[in-house]
Design a protein around this motif. Structure first.
Motif, mmCIF file in Angstrom:
data_model
loop_
_atom_site.group_PDB
_atom_site.id
_atom_site.type_symbol
_atom_site.label_atom_id
_atom_site.label_comp_id
_atom_site.label_asym_id
_atom_site.label_seq_id
_atom_site.Cartn_x
_atom_site.Cartn_y
_atom_site.Cartn_z
ATOM 1 N N ASN B 260 52.987 48.235 47.171
ATOM 2 C CA ASN B 260 52.784 49.033 48.374
ATOM 3 C C ASN B 260 51.365 49.593 48.453
ATOM 4 N N ASN B 261 50.733 49.815 47.286
ATOM 5 C CA ASN B 261 49.380 50.371 47.253
ATOM 6 C C ASN B 261 48.373 49.296 47.700
ATOM 7 N N ILE B 262 47.540 49.646 48.679
ATOM 8 C CA ILE B 262 46.627 48.658 49.281
ATOM 9 C C ILE B 262 45.740 48.005 48.227
ATOM 10 N N ARG B 263 45.088 48.845 47.424
ATOM 11 C CA ARG B 263 44.137 48.281 46.455
ATOM 12 C C ARG B 263 44.847 47.627 45.277
ATOM 13 N N ARG B 264 46.109 48.044 45.020
ATOM 14 C CA ARG B 264 46.841 47.374 43.933
ATOM 15 C C ARG B 264 47.247 45.956 44.357
ATOM 16 N N ILE B 265 47.530 45.770 45.638
ATOM 17 C CA ILE B 265 47.790 44.408 46.144
ATOM 18 C C ILE B 265 46.580 43.530 45.827
ATOM 19 N N LEU B 266 45.393 44.067 46.114
ATOM 20 C CA LEU B 266 44.168 43.292 45.862
ATOM 21 C C LEU B 266 43.940 43.107 44.366
ATOM 22 N N ALA B 267 44.306 44.100 43.568
ATOM 23 C CA ALA B 267 44.135 43.980 42.115
ATOM 24 C C ALA B 267 45.014 42.846 41.576
ATOM 25 N N TYR B 268 46.266 42.783 42.036
ATOM 26 C CA TYR B 268 47.130 41.681 41.581
ATOM 27 C C TYR B 268 46.563 40.340 42.050
ATOM 28 N N SER B 269 45.940 40.354 43.216
ATOM 29 C CA SER B 269 45.403 39.082 43.696
ATOM 30 C C SER B 269 44.148 38.682 42.917
ATOM 31 N N VAL B 270 43.470 39.644 42.256
ATOM 32 C CA VAL B 270 42.386 39.270 41.325
ATOM 33 C C VAL B 270 42.978 38.427 40.203
ATOM 34 N N VAL B 271 44.100 38.898 39.637
ATOM 35 C CA VAL B 271 44.746 38.154 38.537
ATOM 36 C C VAL B 271 45.123 36.756 39.032
ATOM 37 N N ASN B 272 45.666 36.714 40.234
ATOM 38 C CA ASN B 272 46.066 35.434 40.819
ATOM 39 C C ASN B 272 44.880 34.472 40.912
ATOM 40 N N GLN B 273 43.757 34.963 41.414
ATOM 41 C CA GLN B 273 42.591 34.093 41.603
ATOM 42 C C GLN B 273 41.947 33.700 40.278
ATOM 43 N N VAL B 274 41.894 34.642 39.347
ATOM 44 C CA VAL B 274 41.342 34.307 38.020
ATOM 45 C C VAL B 274 42.243 33.256 37.351
ATOM 46 N N GLY B 275 43.532 33.289 37.672
ATOM 47 C CA GLY B 275 44.451 32.268 37.159
ATOM 48 C C GLY B 275 44.014 30.864 37.560
ATOM 49 N N PHE B 276 43.557 30.704 38.797
ATOM 50 C CA PHE B 276 43.032 29.401 39.245
ATOM 51 C C PHE B 276 41.880 28.960 38.335
ATOM 52 N N MET B 277 40.986 29.911 38.035
ATOM 53 C CA MET B 277 39.794 29.575 37.235
ATOM 54 C C MET B 277 40.178 29.258 35.788
ATOM 55 N N VAL B 278 41.082 30.065 35.233
ATOM 56 C CA VAL B 278 41.515 29.845 33.844
ATOM 57 C C VAL B 278 42.172 28.467 33.726
ATOM 58 N N CYS B 279 42.994 28.141 34.718
ATOM 59 C CA CYS B 279 43.660 26.836 34.738
ATOM 60 C C CYS B 279 42.609 25.715 34.782
ATOM 61 N N ALA B 280 41.581 25.927 35.608
ATOM 62 C CA ALA B 280 40.526 24.907 35.735
ATOM 63 C C ALA B 280 39.795 24.718 34.405
ATOM 64 N N VAL B 281 39.500 25.820 33.715
ATOM 65 C CA VAL B 281 38.828 25.704 32.410
ATOM 66 C C VAL B 281 39.727 24.936 31.446
ATOM 67 N N GLY B 282 41.021 25.174 31.546
ATOM 68 C CA GLY B 282 41.966 24.438 30.693
ATOM 69 C C GLY B 282 41.959 22.945 30.979
ATOM 70 N N ILE B 283 41.827 22.577 32.249
ATOM 71 C CA ILE B 283 41.744 21.145 32.599
ATOM 72 C C ILE B 283 40.468 20.563 31.969
ATOM 73 N N GLY B 284 39.357 21.273 32.135
ATOM 74 C CA GLY B 284 38.174 21.001 31.323
ATOM 75 C C GLY B 284 37.292 19.838 31.736
ATOM 76 N N THR B 285 37.626 19.097 32.798
ATOM 77 C CA THR B 285 36.751 18.007 33.231
ATOM 78 C C THR B 285 35.536 18.591 33.952
ATOM 79 N N GLN B 286 34.556 17.740 34.216
ATOM 80 C CA GLN B 286 33.358 18.230 34.905
ATOM 81 C C GLN B 286 33.712 18.793 36.282
ATOM 82 N N MET B 287 34.604 18.115 36.982
ATOM 83 C CA MET B 287 35.047 18.600 38.297
ATOM 84 C C MET B 287 35.732 19.965 38.154
ATOM 85 N N ALA B 288 36.564 20.106 37.120
ATOM 86 C CA ALA B 288 37.308 21.358 36.924
ATOM 87 C C ALA B 288 36.360 22.506 36.577
#
Lengths: 89, 569
Positions: B260-288
């Motif tokens: 319900n907290n406006i900035r906490r919604i955005l804080a959780y979405s930071v985790v969500n977006q960093v998840g994309f990046m962490v996953c990409a590093v795990g894939i590890g190819t040049q494209m990733a």
């Protein structure tokens, strides 16, 4: 900053909202129908199926909302849960 | 030894000057220090260009490479635009701490060895804590304490890993590794704590919303993204990161939906977006890796933009919750439009930065034949539109009319939001402007008709799902339990239970001992005939007074016996 009575901004008038739904329905329909002429490359077969993106996006979101709704009673607590002495966090 | 000074030192100098200076001089430092840092960053050549002897090691305090310069660039850019956003309202110590925090982030970017990285890592932890505390409320004080405990713990784990690697390999160089032994696992865990990976992800959503409206803008940019850079430099292709990243992606969506907290919604979405990046590093190819770096760059801009938009709302209304606001588009059109641009960018809508960077990660998964990863990332892309792309602007600026009519953003905040909005669109329309600075050559075409159509279907139908399911997403004035429940409540309860258990056991033992001693005493008195000696009254045998002569006699007898036994032996 002060409170004001409800305004009748054009964006929130019923006619605008009705028109928004109509336009949205047309746009949604078009994004699906246009796949007849534009090929979506399928990397894993299924993602190239007709309207896969639409269906997958819709169903994924329904699933996420339902999961969140189901977890609500388990996870949600009053805002004073961690600070019972305070009126609010 | 010193071909050039570390660019981070310019920001450190800026941070030191912010306190003593006033007025225009301070404002000039706020803008010039990151601008000069930006210039210095682009003077750093590839390879090591500055070393400092420390104990038996040569610390490589400046090492350049394309990915290091890219991250340092966006950190410096963030500092200058964040400074513009904050300088009229933030307290001097928040600004000084934010610049020192940014200096730590830039320092990590150019750290050529593990010891230098650790040093700047801890600088970030300390000064980001000050930024959290600058919220100035009791809640921010408490959140700051929890935040610093988590980060110092993460630092200790990281240091244990670094020491292990140094002892076992003799090298302090930052070089790619895999989590194959205790040392490398410790380093990985230490970095993942800063990336807000599970199970220690709760620190982010706990602390960022408690900072000031300006502080959360700085906080959203540096800590998690330096962790992504560290993962790119140290753990490219580490398979465990794919699973960790996917978990973060889904965790962020579900918790943001509950919040319900406006900035906490955005804080959780930071985790969500960093998840994309962490996953990409795990894939590890040049494209990733290109995708992870590009997405981090774009993410810092649109996430800061979203936090700026939310920050203006909090600053103008003093309210933090979706249940308290609504209908603000009427009097805050600029803030609403900039918030919507940020929301579209985070959702990866075509013509925004998110589309040109996030799709690189999905492409990397597809190219690597990772069907499940590809489909989960696609589902998550739809989920991002759901929880951040629509939910944030809808509940804050539209939905019901709260009756609030606050002013729009002050000029400096508006200017900062316009700059970042323009960058979101610029990178979205001309992605090659960013692609040319990525670590590897880019052979990726973001805009193909099929790809645009696929993502339009995905996003627009997730929007349909949002409006159809609105009754299920009614906001409630609640918080959501997270793993921080373990240390905020669970451990305390276990401690109380242990204390009570020990106290009760101790009391029982004490009572039993007392009863036993009383019984022994009674038996002793009976045995020694205490009851039969009326002369001594109620006193027992050992409690009676004895004449000193008798005592001396007994001592003499005992000593004689001792001497006798001694001679016999």
């Amino acid at each position: 900053m002060k409170k004001a009575p409800d305004s009748d901004h054009w964006l929130v008038r019923p006619v605008t909202i009705r028109r928004f739904w109509q336009v949205s329905a047309v746009v949604l329909l078009l994004t699906v129908l246009v796949q007849i002429s534009i090929k979506v490359k399928g990397y894993f077969v299924v993602d190239g199926w007709f309207a896969f993106g639409a269906l997958f996006g819709f169903l994924s979101c329904v699933a996420m909302v339902l999961v969140a709704k189901a977890l609500g009673p388990l996870l949600k607590r009053p805002t004073t849960y961690y600070t019972p002495g305070d009126r609010d966090v | 030894m010193f071909e050039m000074l570390p660019p981070a030192l310019i920001l450190v100098a800026g941070a030191l000057l912010i306190g003593p200076l006033r007025g225009h001089a301070r404002n000039a430092v706020l803008l010039l220090a990151p601008a000069l840092t930006l210039w210095a960053i682009w003077q750093v050549p590839d390879g090591v260009s500055a070393t400092v002897p420390f104990l038996d090691y040569d610390l490589e305090i400046v090492e350049g490479s394309p990915v290091r310069r890219l991250f340092a660039t966006i950190f410096a850019l963030m500092a200058v635009v964040g400074g513009l956003f904050a300088f009229r309202t933030a307290r001097w110590y928040e600004l000084a701490a934010a610049y020192a925090y940014a200096a730590g982030a830039v320092g990590v970017c150019f750290a050529g060895d593990l010891i230098t990285m650790f040093l700047f890592w801890e600088i970030m932890a300390l000064f980001s804590t000050v930024v959290v505390w600058s919220g100035g409320t009791e809640a921010s004080r408490r959140a700051g304490i929890r935040y610093v405990i988590m980060h110092l713990l993460g630092g200790v784990i990281l240091k244990v890993g670094i020491e292990g690697v140094v002892v076992h390999t003799g090298s302090i160089d930052m070089q790619p590794m895999l989590a194959t032994n205790f040392d490398t696992w410790m380093i990985l865990i230490g970095i993942l704590i800063n990336a807000a990976a599970p199970p220690i992800s709760a620190w982010l959503a706990d602390s960022y919303p408690e900072s000031s409206p300006t502080g959360s803008v700085f906080l959203s940019a540096f800590t998690t993204k330096t962790a992504v850079l560290a993962l790119i430099l140290l753990f490219p292709g580490e398979p465990v990161l794919i699973g960790v990243g996917l978990y973060m992606v889904m965790y962020g969506i579900i918790y943001a939906l509950l919040e319900n907290n406006i900035r906490r919604i955005l804080a959780y979405s930071v985790v969500n977006q960093v998840g994309f990046m962490v996953c990409a590093v795990g894939i590890g190819t040049q494209m990733a890796i290109n995708g992870a770096a590009a997405h981090a760059f774009a993410h810092i801009i649109y996430k800061a933009l979203l936090f700026m938009s939310a920050g203006v709302v909090v600053y103008r209304t003093g309210m933090n919750k979706c249940t308290e606001v609504g209908g603000l588009f009427r009097t805050m059109p600029l803030t609403a439009i900039c918030g919507i641009i940020g929301a579209l960018a985070i959702s990866g809508f075509p013509l925004t930065s998110g589309f040109t960077t996030k799709t690189m990660i999905s492409q990397a998964a597809a190219d690597d034949g990772l069907a499940m990863v590809y489909l989960l990332l696609a589902a998550a892309s739809a989920g991002v539109f759901l929880h951040a792309g629509i939910k944030f602007p809808w509940f804050v600026f539209f939905q019901k009319d709260s009756g609030l009519r606050p002013k729009d953003a002050p000029w400096n905040m508006g200017a900062a939001m316009v700059i970042f909005s323009a960058l979101c669109i610029l990178i979205g329309v001309f992605p090659e402007l960013l692609y040319r600075y990525l670590p590897y050559p880019v052979e990726y075409e973001a805009y193909t008709a099929g790809k645009v159509l696929f993502y339009l279907q995905l996003l627009l139908f997730s929007g349909l799902a949002f409006f159809l399911l609105l009754p299920l997403m009614r906001r409630t004035d609640t918080i959501s339990l997270d793993t921080d429940w373990i240390w905020r409540v669970g451990l305390k309860r276990i401690g109380v239970l242990l204390y009570r258990g020990l106290a009760e056991t101790g009391a029982a033992i004490s009572a039993a001992t007392e009863q036993t001693l009383a019984a022994i005493g009674r038996e002793a008195r009976n045995y020694l005939g205490a009851e039969r000696r009326p002369v001594d009254g109620e006193r027992g045998f050992f409690a009676r007074s004895w004449p000193i002569g008798l005592t001396a006699l007994w001592i003499a007898v005992l000593l004689s016996a001792y001497v006798f036994v001694y001679y016999l032996s």
